[in-house]
Design a protein around this motif. Structure first.
Motif, short mmCIF file in Angstrom:
data_model
loop_
_atom_site.label_atom_id
_atom_site.label_comp_id
_atom_site.label_asym_id
_atom_site.label_seq_id
_atom_site.Cartn_x
_atom_site.Cartn_y
_atom_site.Cartn_z
N ARG A 169 -2.02 16.01 -7.02
CA ARG A 169 -2.93 15.38 -8.14
C ARG A 169 -3.03 15.92 -9.43
NH1 ARG A 169 -7.23 19.92 -5.06
NH2 ARG A 169 -5.22 20.94 -5.21
N HIS A 170 -1.75 16.19 -9.64
CA HIS A 170 -1.08 16.11 -11.29
C HIS A 170 -0.70 15.14 -12.02
CE1 HIS A 170 -2.48 20.44 -11.31
NE2 HIS A 170 -2.04 20.75 -11.02
N VAL A 171 -0.63 14.29 -11.56
CA VAL A 171 -0.04 13.07 -11.58
C VAL A 171 -0.46 12.44 -12.07
CG1 VAL A 171 1.91 11.72 -11.14
CG2 VAL A 171 1.82 13.36 -9.42
N GLN A 172 -0.20 11.92 -13.07
CA GLN A 172 -1.14 11.61 -14.61
C GLN A 172 -0.85 9.48 -15.09
OE1 GLN A 172 -2.86 13.03 -18.00
NE2 GLN A 172 -2.72 10.75 -19.01
N LEU A 173 0.77 9.70 -14.52
CA LEU A 173 0.95 8.25 -14.93
C LEU A 173 2.32 8.26 -14.72
CD1 LEU A 173 0.95 5.95 -17.18
CD2 LEU A 173 2.01 6.95 -17.99
N THR A 174 2.65 7.21 -13.67
CA THR A 174 4.39 7.07 -12.97
C THR A 174 4.51 5.65 -13.45
OG1 THR A 174 3.62 7.66 -10.86
CG2 THR A 174 5.63 6.62 -10.92
N VAL A 175 6.29 6.16 -14.01
CA VAL A 175 7.11 4.49 -14.61
C VAL A 175 7.85 4.88 -13.99
CG1 VAL A 175 7.21 3.50 -16.39
CG2 VAL A 175 5.80 5.11 -16.83
N CYS A 176 7.49 2.84 -12.92
CA CYS A 176 9.23 2.44 -12.52
C CYS A 176 9.69 1.55 -13.16
CB CYS A 176 8.45 1.67 -11.46
SG CYS A 176 8.09 3.86 -10.58
N ALA A 177 11.02 1.52 -13.90
CA ALA A 177 11.71 1.00 -14.06
C ALA A 177 11.22 0.32 -16.20
CB ALA A 177 12.49 0.24 -14.16
N GLY A 178 10.44 0.81 -16.64
CA GLY A 178 9.63 0.79 -17.97
C GLY A 178 7.80 -0.10 -17.54
N ARG A 179 7.54 0.09 -15.41
CA ARG A 179 6.47 -0.87 -15.36
C ARG A 179 5.76 0.35 -15.03
NH1 ARG A 179 6.44 -6.37 -13.81
NH2 ARG A 179 8.59 -7.48 -14.83
N ALA A 216 0.69 -1.17 -0.07
CA ALA A 216 0.20 -0.22 0.24
C ALA A 216 0.95 1.46 0.41
CB ALA A 216 -1.10 -0.07 1.09
N LEU A 217 1.84 1.16 0.31
CA LEU A 217 3.14 2.25 0.81
C LEU A 217 3.61 2.95 -0.59
CD1 LEU A 217 4.66 4.97 2.07
CD2 LEU A 217 5.92 3.31 2.84
N SER A 218 3.96 1.56 -1.44
CA SER A 218 4.71 1.81 -2.80
C SER A 218 3.40 1.94 -3.56
CB SER A 218 4.88 0.02 -2.90
OG SER A 218 5.72 0.53 -4.46
N ALA A 219 2.11 1.85 -3.71
CA ALA A 219 1.59 2.33 -4.12
C ALA A 219 0.67 4.34 -3.82
CB ALA A 219 -0.25 1.27 -4.33
N GLU A 220 1.20 4.17 -2.52
CA GLU A 220 0.51 5.50 -2.44
C GLU A 220 2.43 6.33 -2.82
OE1 GLU A 220 1.76 8.07 1.84
OE2 GLU A 220 0.34 6.03 1.94
N LEU A 221 3.48 5.88 -2.92
CA LEU A 221 4.35 6.44 -3.20
C LEU A 221 4.15 7.10 -4.57
CD1 LEU A 221 6.99 5.05 -1.41
CD2 LEU A 221 6.40 7.38 -0.94
N ALA A 222 3.66 5.77 -5.04
CA ALA A 222 4.04 5.86 -6.99
C ALA A 222 2.60 7.04 -7.24
CB ALA A 222 2.70 4.45 -7.53
N ARG A 223 1.53 6.73 -6.03
CA ARG A 223 0.53 7.83 -6.78
C ARG A 223 1.35 9.41 -6.74
NH1 ARG A 223 -2.57 3.93 -4.00
NH2 ARG A 223 -2.78 5.51 -2.55
N HIS A 224 2.27 9.37 -5.39
CA HIS A 224 2.70 10.66 -6.38
C HIS A 224 4.21 10.97 -6.83
CE1 HIS A 224 0.55 12.03 -2.53
NE2 HIS A 224 1.36 11.13 -1.77
#
Length: 490
Positions: free
Chosen positions: A466-476, A199-207
């Motif tokens: 709220r402006h973050v639309q897409l987060t890509v980590c190492a291509g994922r 859940a924390l990893s997903a929260e960070l990705a949303r940011h």
């Protein structure tokens, strides 16, 4: 695409078209096999490409939280918050604890406590709220745990037992339940379980966060193994740089590009400073092993002591000061001369400013969590959340760095305000070189990307997660808020 669908999903090839790169104009960017493999004014879609139309919006390198505590933050999410703004006085703390005790099972864990809520929190106070459940409450500084009598009994701590320095006793000789700077001592006695980081990893990705530095001073083989396992399971999608003790240098098996050993973390506490010669030798040993040092300093004395030791040991590339909460002119000069980076927490001004204005000596208030003063002095500057002791949202930290206003709207030292580009660079630099400035996207880099739904000028006016639309980590794709213009090339 919903987060639950997007999280961890990998595309064979991802093509982002007509994205605005800061200061460079519109580009197409292709990612494959975890890296950027194409960057040009125009790239033609290939079979199998997942295509995202950026429509002139801003594409940034993924953000990096340069200082947080992963497992502690995950544990805090399941804990009761025991300080401002959630609770403000003894009555509200007691009511919140009573409700939590009635609903939870097992140990009750509280975080974020501050003495402004309850001037003398000890086992007797906690017993009056709940005597039949083990309770442990952590101060928001991380330097104090308070346990009730039931918790002491479960840990088999009795009146006459020998206790280490930092375990407080009352006038009757019995433990008060207050344990100062004894995390390690308590950890071997408390029930141990690694909380899930999903859940924390997903929260960070949303940011928009694609990499983190775990800053635990006691990180050793056990913590490393738990973090690596979380990465292998796909539970933690961000890249991880792990600070910690000397044990890491011997027992860690790096996973290049995924989880790697970071600096030796040295935790200084003004009331129990080590011998200077011993600290110097510890720094020299780390440097001899090609490892930088990161020194925790929140007081003027701690920073002065750390800089004296670094001057004697000889600073090395990558050496850093964590927090630098109070930095005067002499400290700025020494930091610049040594070439040491500061990793600070500008959001503490917004989160704790009212408390600072009440509790901190007036002469030190202008020196708190400085921003522009470091940069004017030639000191490399980066930032981290220090979660769970601060909020994980880097955009809130950027706003705080620009405005430097408390929750009540009081501005603290306007001369320390950063401009929006400087604030963004606190989190968008090279993970291994914090303070190196906003890094440019280039072919060959890891495909760590953050696509916003606004252009650069709008972001500067309103930095917001709220402006973050897409987060890509190492291509994922780790987070996709909405992708109405995404499709697949045929």
């Amino acid at each position: 695409m919903a987060d639950t669908e997007a999280r961890g999903r990998a595309a064979q090839s991802l093509l982002i078209r007509r994205a605005q790169l800061p200061g460079r104009g519109l580009f197409d960017v292709r990612a494959a096999d975890g890296r950027i493999v194409g960057l040009a004014r125009q790239l033609e879609p290939r079979a199998g490409d997942r295509v995202v139309e950026a429509r002139g919006h801003l594409l940034l390198p993924g953000l990096h939280d340069h200082h947080l505590h992963l497992f502690a933050t995950a544990a805090a999410r399941a804990s009761l918050h025991c300080g401002p703004p959630a609770v403000h006085d003894e009555r509200s703390l007691g009511e919140a604890l009573a409700r939590h005790c009635a609903q939870a099972t097992g140990w009750v864990r509280g975080t974020g406590f501050h003495e402004s809520v309850c001037a003398r929190l000890d086992r007797h106070w906690l017993d009056a709220v709940c005597a039949d459940r083990p309770i442990r409450i952590q101060h928001r500084s991380g330097m104090l745990w308070v346990l009730n009598s039931c918790a002491l009994a479960q840990l088999d701590i009795a009146r006459g037992d020998p206790l280490p320095a930092g375990a407080e006793r009352g006038v009757d000789g019995a433990p008060t339940g207050r344990f100062f700077d004894l995390d390690g001592w308590l950890a071997v006695r408390l029930p141990r379980a690694w909380p899930s980081l999903g859940a924390l990893s997903a929260e960070l990705a949303r940011h928009g966060i694609t990499a983190v530095t775990d800053a635990g001073a006691r990180n050793g083989r056990a913590e490393w193994a738990a973090l690596r396992a979380a990465c292998e399971r796909g539970e933690l999608v961000q890249r991880v740089l792990v600070m910690g003790s000397e044990e890491l240098a011997d027992g860690a098996r790096p996973w290049p590009g995924r989880i790697e050993v970071g600096p030796l973390k040295i935790y200084l506490r003004e009331t129990a400073l080590p011998e200077l010669d011993a600290l110097v030798q510890r720094m020299r040993s780390a440097h001899a092993a090609a490892r930088a040092v990161a020194v925790h300093c929140v007081t003027r004395v701690e920073l002065t002591f750390a800089l004296a030791a670094l001057a004697e040991a000889g600073a090395a590339p990558g050496d850093r000061i964590e927090h630098a909460a109070i930095a005067d002119r002499h400290a700025l000069q020494a930091l610049a001369a040594l070439g040491v980076t500061v990793v600070t927490q500008p959001h503490f001004i917004a989160e704790r400013g009212e408390q600072y204005l009440r509790d901190v000596d007036a002469v030190d208030v202008p020196l708190l969590y400085r921003g522009a003063g470091f940069l004017r002095s030639g000191v490399a500057l980066a930032a981290g959340s220090d979660a769970p002791y601060g909020a994980t949202d880097p955009w809130a930290a950027m706003r705080a760095a620009v405005a430097r206003r408390t929750r009540d709207g009081v501005q603290m030292n306007a001369r320390e305000c950063l401009d929006p580009a400087e604030a963004l660079a606190l989190f968008a630099g090279d993970p291994r070189r914090p303070g190196s400035g906003l890094r440019e996207l280039a072919v060959g880099q890891p495909a760590d990307l953050c696509l916003l739904d606004v252009p650069w000028d709008d972001l500067c006016a309103d930095p917001d997660s709220r402006h973050v639309q897409l987060t890509v980590c190492a291509g994922r794709v780790a987070h996709a808020r909405e992708a109405p213009a995404a499709g697949h090339a045929s």
